[in-house]
Design an enzyme around this catalytic site. Structure first.
Site, PDB file in Angstrom:
ATOM      1  N   GLU A   1       0.855  -1.189   0.000  1.00 11.15           N
ATOM      2  CA  GLU A   1       0.000   0.000   0.000  1.00 11.15           C
ATOM      3  C   GLU A   1       0.890   1.238   0.000  1.00 11.15           C
ATOM      4  O   GLU A   1       1.875   1.287   0.737  1.00 11.15           O
ATOM      5  CB  GLU A   1      -0.912   0.032   1.239  1.00 11.15           C
ATOM      6  CG  GLU A   1      -1.772   1.296   1.283  1.00 11.15           C
ATOM      7  CD  GLU A   1      -2.572   1.431   2.559  1.00 11.15           C
ATOM      8  OE1 GLU A   1      -3.555   0.696   2.729  1.00 11.15           O
ATOM      9  OE2 GLU A   1      -2.195   2.281   3.404  1.00 11.15           O
TER      10      GLU A   1
ATOM     11  N   ARG B   1     -16.045   2.502   3.156  1.00  8.96           N
ATOM     12  CA  ARG B   1     -16.925   3.568   3.636  1.00  8.96           C
ATOM     13  C   ARG B   1     -16.116   4.844   3.834  1.00  8.96           C
ATOM     14  O   ARG B   1     -16.540   5.926   3.493  1.00  8.96           O
ATOM     15  CB  ARG B   1     -17.576   3.157   4.961  1.00  8.96           C
ATOM     16  CG  ARG B   1     -18.571   4.197   5.448  1.00  8.96           C
ATOM     17  CD  ARG B   1     -18.933   4.021   6.890  1.00  8.96           C
ATOM     18  NE  ARG B   1     -17.825   4.364   7.763  1.00  8.96           N
ATOM     19  CZ  ARG B   1     -17.871   4.325   9.085  1.00  8.96           C
ATOM     20  NH1 ARG B   1     -18.972   3.926   9.693  1.00  8.96           N
ATOM     21  NH2 ARG B   1     -16.826   4.664   9.812  1.00  8.96           N
ATOM     22  N   GLY B   2     -14.940   4.728   4.442  1.00  4.47           N
ATOM     23  CA  GLY B   2     -14.155   5.913   4.824  1.00  4.47           C
ATOM     24  C   GLY B   2     -14.413   6.242   6.285  1.00  4.47           C
ATOM     25  O   GLY B   2     -15.455   5.882   6.845  1.00  4.47           O
ATOM     26  N   ASP B   3     -13.456   6.904   6.894  1.00  2.42           N
ATOM     27  CA  ASP B   3     -13.621   7.288   8.302  1.00  2.42           C
ATOM     28  C   ASP B   3     -14.516   8.515   8.414  1.00  2.42           C
ATOM     29  O   ASP B   3     -14.497   9.388   7.564  1.00  2.42           O
ATOM     30  CB  ASP B   3     -12.244   7.569   8.923  1.00  2.42           C
ATOM     31  CG  ASP B   3     -11.575   6.273   9.359  1.00  2.42           C
ATOM     32  OD1 ASP B   3     -12.288   5.376   9.860  1.00  2.42           O
ATOM     33  OD2 ASP B   3     -10.360   6.152   9.183  1.00  2.42           O
TER      34      ASP B   3
ATOM     35  N   ALA C   1     -19.898   0.503   3.198  1.00  2.00           N
ATOM     36  CA  ALA C   1     -19.126   0.051   2.036  1.00  2.00           C
ATOM     37  C   ALA C   1     -19.957  -0.867   1.128  1.00  2.00           C
ATOM     38  O   ALA C   1     -19.808  -0.831  -0.101  1.00  2.00           O
ATOM     39  CB  ALA C   1     -17.855  -0.658   2.504  1.00  2.00           C
TER      40      ALA C   1
ATOM     41  N   TYR D   1     -11.533  -6.529   9.502  1.00  2.00           N
ATOM     42  CA  TYR D   1     -10.947  -6.094  10.773  1.00  2.00           C
ATOM     43  C   TYR D   1     -10.745  -7.284  11.711  1.00  2.00           C
ATOM     44  O   TYR D   1     -11.693  -7.741  12.359  1.00  2.00           O
ATOM     45  CB  TYR D   1     -11.871  -5.031  11.412  1.00  2.00           C
ATOM     46  CG  TYR D   1     -12.030  -3.858  10.476  1.00  2.00           C
ATOM     47  CD1 TYR D   1     -11.169  -2.777  10.550  1.00  2.00           C
ATOM     48  CD2 TYR D   1     -12.989  -3.876   9.460  1.00  2.00           C
ATOM     49  CE1 TYR D   1     -11.254  -1.726   9.643  1.00  2.00           C
ATOM     50  CE2 TYR D   1     -13.091  -2.835   8.545  1.00  2.00           C
ATOM     51  CZ  TYR D   1     -12.214  -1.761   8.643  1.00  2.00           C
ATOM     52  OH  TYR D   1     -12.296  -0.737   7.736  1.00  2.00           O
TER      53      TYR D   1
ATOM     54  N   HIS E   1     -14.180  -3.944  13.817  1.00  2.00           N
ATOM     55  CA  HIS E   1     -14.134  -2.512  13.530  1.00  2.00           C
ATOM     56  C   HIS E   1     -14.464  -1.754  14.818  1.00  2.00           C
ATOM     57  O   HIS E   1     -15.286  -2.207  15.614  1.00  2.00           O
ATOM     58  CB  HIS E   1     -15.152  -2.178  12.428  1.00  2.00           C
ATOM     59  CG  HIS E   1     -15.109  -0.759  11.967  1.00  2.00           C
ATOM     60  ND1 HIS E   1     -15.968   0.207  12.434  1.00  2.00           N
ATOM     61  CD2 HIS E   1     -14.272  -0.127  11.098  1.00  2.00           C
ATOM     62  CE1 HIS E   1     -15.675   1.369  11.851  1.00  2.00           C
ATOM     63  NE2 HIS E   1     -14.650   1.184  11.036  1.00  2.00           N
TER      64      HIS E   1
ATOM     65  N   LYS F   1     -20.759  -7.482   2.574  1.00  2.00           N
ATOM     66  CA  LYS F   1     -19.868  -6.896   1.552  1.00  2.00           C
ATOM     67  C   LYS F   1     -19.487  -7.956   0.513  1.00  2.00           C
ATOM     68  O   LYS F   1     -19.415  -7.678  -0.676  1.00  2.00           O
ATOM     69  CB  LYS F   1     -18.610  -6.309   2.213  1.00  2.00           C
ATOM     70  CG  LYS F   1     -18.909  -5.110   3.113  1.00  2.00           C
ATOM     71  CD  LYS F   1     -17.693  -4.231   3.376  1.00  2.00           C
ATOM     72  CE  LYS F   1     -16.859  -4.662   4.529  1.00  2.00           C
ATOM     73  NZ  LYS F   1     -15.892  -3.598   4.952  1.00  2.00           N
TER      74      LYS F   1
ATOM     75  N   GLN G   1       4.230   6.704  15.190  1.00  2.00           N
ATOM     76  CA  GLN G   1       3.420   5.878  14.292  1.00  2.00           C
ATOM     77  C   GLN G   1       2.581   4.881  15.111  1.00  2.00           C
ATOM     78  O   GLN G   1       1.406   4.687  14.846  1.00  2.00           O
ATOM     79  CB  GLN G   1       4.389   5.148  13.371  1.00  2.00           C
ATOM     80  CG  GLN G   1       3.792   4.360  12.255  1.00  2.00           C
ATOM     81  CD  GLN G   1       4.864   3.479  11.590  1.00  2.00           C
ATOM     82  OE1 GLN G   1       6.041   3.528  11.959  1.00  2.00           O
ATOM     83  NE2 GLN G   1       4.460   2.682  10.649  1.00  2.00           N
TER      84      GLN G   1
HETATM   85  P1  FAD Z   1     -17.999  -0.595   6.455  1.00  2.72           P
HETATM   86  O1  FAD Z   1     -17.811  -1.923   5.886  1.00  2.72           O
HETATM   87  O2  FAD Z   1     -19.158   0.207   5.988  1.00  2.72           O
HETATM   88  O3  FAD Z   1     -18.060  -0.774   8.055  1.00  2.72           O
HETATM   89  C1  FAD Z   1     -18.040   0.353   8.918  1.00  2.72           C
HETATM   90  C2  FAD Z   1     -18.833   0.019  10.192  1.00  2.72           C
HETATM   91  O4  FAD Z   1     -20.226  -0.128   9.870  1.00  2.72           O
HETATM   92  C3  FAD Z   1     -18.415  -1.306  10.836  1.00  2.72           C
HETATM   93  O5  FAD Z   1     -18.528  -1.157  12.230  1.00  2.72           O
HETATM   94  C4  FAD Z   1     -19.444  -2.313  10.305  1.00  2.72           C
HETATM   95  O6  FAD Z   1     -19.645  -3.387  11.217  1.00  2.72           O
HETATM   96  C5  FAD Z   1     -20.677  -1.445  10.170  1.00  2.72           C
HETATM   97  N1  FAD Z   1     -21.529  -1.850   9.047  1.00  2.72           N
HETATM   98  C6  FAD Z   1     -21.119  -2.258   7.810  1.00  2.72           C
HETATM   99  N2  FAD Z   1     -22.196  -2.519   7.049  1.00  2.72           N
HETATM  100  C7  FAD Z   1     -23.301  -2.265   7.807  1.00  2.72           C
HETATM  101  C8  FAD Z   1     -24.701  -2.331   7.565  1.00  2.72           C
HETATM  102  N3  FAD Z   1     -25.187  -2.740   6.384  1.00  2.72           N
HETATM  103  N4  FAD Z   1     -25.539  -1.967   8.566  1.00  2.72           N
HETATM  104  C9  FAD Z   1     -25.069  -1.549   9.763  1.00  2.72           C
HETATM  105  N5  FAD Z   1     -23.737  -1.477  10.051  1.00  2.72           N
HETATM  106  C10 FAD Z   1     -22.871  -1.819   9.083  1.00  2.72           C
HETATM  107  N6  FAD Z   1     -10.039   5.062   4.663  1.00  2.72           N
HETATM  108  C11 FAD Z   1      -9.953   6.079   3.754  1.00  2.72           C
HETATM  109  O7  FAD Z   1     -10.580   7.101   3.941  1.00  2.72           O
HETATM  110  N7  FAD Z   1      -9.156   5.978   2.652  1.00  2.72           N
HETATM  111  C12 FAD Z   1      -8.448   4.863   2.375  1.00  2.72           C
HETATM  112  O8  FAD Z   1      -7.723   4.800   1.370  1.00  2.72           O
HETATM  113  C13 FAD Z   1      -8.524   3.755   3.300  1.00  2.72           C
HETATM  114  N8  FAD Z   1      -7.875   2.583   3.071  1.00  2.72           N
HETATM  115  C14 FAD Z   1      -8.064   1.513   3.914  1.00  2.72           C
HETATM  116  C15 FAD Z   1      -7.475   0.288   3.612  1.00  2.72           C
HETATM  117  C16 FAD Z   1      -7.661  -0.825   4.441  1.00  2.72           C
HETATM  118  C17 FAD Z   1      -7.026  -2.157   4.080  1.00  2.72           C
HETATM  119  C18 FAD Z   1      -8.437  -0.699   5.625  1.00  2.72           C
HETATM  120  C19 FAD Z   1      -8.629  -1.872   6.551  1.00  2.72           C
HETATM  121  C20 FAD Z   1      -9.032   0.530   5.938  1.00  2.72           C
HETATM  122  C21 FAD Z   1      -8.865   1.640   5.087  1.00  2.72           C
HETATM  123  N9  FAD Z   1      -9.467   2.866   5.352  1.00  2.72           N
HETATM  124  C22 FAD Z   1      -9.361   3.915   4.450  1.00  2.72           C
HETATM  125  C23 FAD Z   1     -10.207   3.070   6.597  1.00  2.72           C
HETATM  126  C24 FAD Z   1     -11.717   2.753   6.467  1.00  2.72           C
HETATM  127  O9  FAD Z   1     -12.328   3.698   5.614  1.00  2.72           O
HETATM  128  C25 FAD Z   1     -12.293   2.819   7.882  1.00  2.72           C
HETATM  129  O10 FAD Z   1     -11.825   1.748   8.645  1.00  2.72           O
HETATM  130  C26 FAD Z   1     -13.795   2.984   7.998  1.00  2.72           C
HETATM  131  O11 FAD Z   1     -14.091   3.378   9.345  1.00  2.72           O
HETATM  132  C27 FAD Z   1     -14.593   1.727   7.699  1.00  2.72           C
HETATM  133  O12 FAD Z   1     -14.549   1.433   6.368  1.00  2.72           O
HETATM  134  P2  FAD Z   1     -15.215   0.069   5.808  1.00  2.72           P
HETATM  135  O13 FAD Z   1     -15.135   0.140   4.351  1.00  2.72           O
HETATM  136  O14 FAD Z   1     -14.668  -1.107   6.496  1.00  2.72           O
HETATM  137  O15 FAD Z   1     -16.721   0.337   6.289  1.00  2.72           O
END
Ligand code: FAD
Length: 291
Positions: A16, A107-109, A123, A143, A147, A163, A210
């Site tokens: 990455e 999804r993004g933070d 996501a 995670y 998460h 997903k 870090q």
């Molecule tokens: P989701 O899968 O949507 O999950 C987020 C939370 O919502 C979890 O607690 C999950 O249990 C819950 N959830 C999921 N689906 C549902 C549903 N249908 N109903 C109710 N709850 C639900 N962030 C960036 O901004 N840019 C990046 O480039 C980036 N790269 C990353 C790369 C990796 C390998 C990882 C692990 C993370 C990265 N992140 C990045 C961080 C990521 O965006 C965050 O961890 C974010 O908080 C969650 O993203 P997610 O896609 O896992 O979300």
């Protein structure tokens, strides 16, 4: 080439990188890419910062450069929570025009200063949406220790399954320092009916700041062996860097031995660290290949 196809015959080894902030010149990352090319990763993923502050142009530029100048298979990250469907459409069009076919859908933070747009809540919404927009290979995040917003691991894994059902063909894990946490997660995912390849995200920790940042953001647990290393070498940057590299190598050897589908190395754009680790594990990774 679709990344999902790589897992059929090998233990995938990927990196990455992140593009520079908008205030820094894009060229600052290009030197790192040259050095990473020599390490021959299976693919390199490029982050895209959440917050709705940009349209991903630096991510697209770095991703294109990987493909065109370095012949490396790229994957573009795409966080959705701060984008409207129209913005996502525009980014996907750019991906298509640039030949980018592998996306890590996120999804993004949540960022205090930026309100979510409501077009995408999770996501899985983005994964379903991307599937209607073109022939992309879509990965998703997972995670090993749950998460941070999930009430518990079982619920998080149920959402992870959504997903995969929405179309994610493989998963990349959040960083972790305790391999047992990963094995436990992998077993639970398998039991829940998740059968796509899962790459283990490995972050070589090379400085104390870090570690503090990473742990506060993702809540990774720190095994005693790890904290003892930090305590002993925290005031000696060179020793801490070497110990961090050795710890990551140790994790990777164990993971490959236990049949992991792939290793995704969070390089932090540091080719020195990526090189040390790659040179140490390349024979092991090849041994992990299934044919
Ligand atoms: P989701 O899968 O949507 O999950 C987020 C939370 O919502 C979890 O607690 C999950 O249990 C819950 N959830 C999921 N689906 C549902 C549903 N249908 N109903 C109710 N709850 C639900 N962030 C960036 O901004 N840019 C990046 O480039 C980036 N790269 C990353 C790369 C990796 C390998 C990882 C692990 C993370 C990265 N992140 C990045 C961080 C990521 O965006 C965050 O961890 C974010 O908080 C969650 O993203 P997610 O896609 O896992 O979300």
């Amino acid at each position: 080439m679709k990344i999902a196809s790589l897992f059929k015959d090998r233990t995938v080894f990927s990196f990455e990188v992140f593009p520079p902030k908008k205030t820094s010149p894009i060229e600052s990352v290009y030197r790192s890419l040259e050095e990473l090319e020599e390490l021959k990763p299976d693919f390199v993923s490029v982050t895209l910062g959440a917050g709705g502050s940009g349209n991903g142009e630096n991510t697209i530029a770095v991703t294109k450069r990987l493909q065109e100048q370095h012949g490396i298979l790229p994957m573009a990250h795409l966080p959705c929570i701060h984008y409207t469907k129209a913005q996502i459409d525009a980014i996907l069009k750019e991906f298509q025009a640039s030949g980018i076919e592998n996306i890590l859908a996120l999804r993004g933070d949540l960022v205090p200063d930026f309100a979510p747009t409501e077009d995408f809540r999770h996501a899985c919404d983005l994964i379903e949406y991307i599937r209607t927009k073109g022939d992309f290979d879509i990965a998703a995040a997972c995670y090993p220790e749950g998460h941070t917003e999930a009430p518990n691991m079982d619920i998080d894994i149920a959402h992870l399954k959504e997903k995969v059902e929405a179309g994610a063909t493989h998963l990349i894990s959040q960083l972790f320092f305790d391999n047992d946490a990963f094995y436990n997660f992998r077993w639970k995912a398998e039991r829940a009916g998740i059968h796509v390849p899962i790459e283990a995200g490995i972050m070589p920790v090379t400085n104390r700041r870090q570690i503090e940042r990473m742990v506060s953001m993702c809540g990774a647990s720190l095994p005693r062996k790890f904290t003892r290393i930090i305590q002993k070498y925290e005031n000696n940057p060179e020793a801490l860097r070497d110990a961090g590299i050795a710890y990551a190598i140790d994790q990777i050897v164990d993971l490959v031995t236990e049949g992991v589908d792939g290793i995704h190395l969070y390089t932090m754009n540091n080719p020195y660290v990526a090189r040390k680790i790659t040179e140490a594990v390349s024979g092991i990774i090849r041994t992990g290949r299934k044919c």
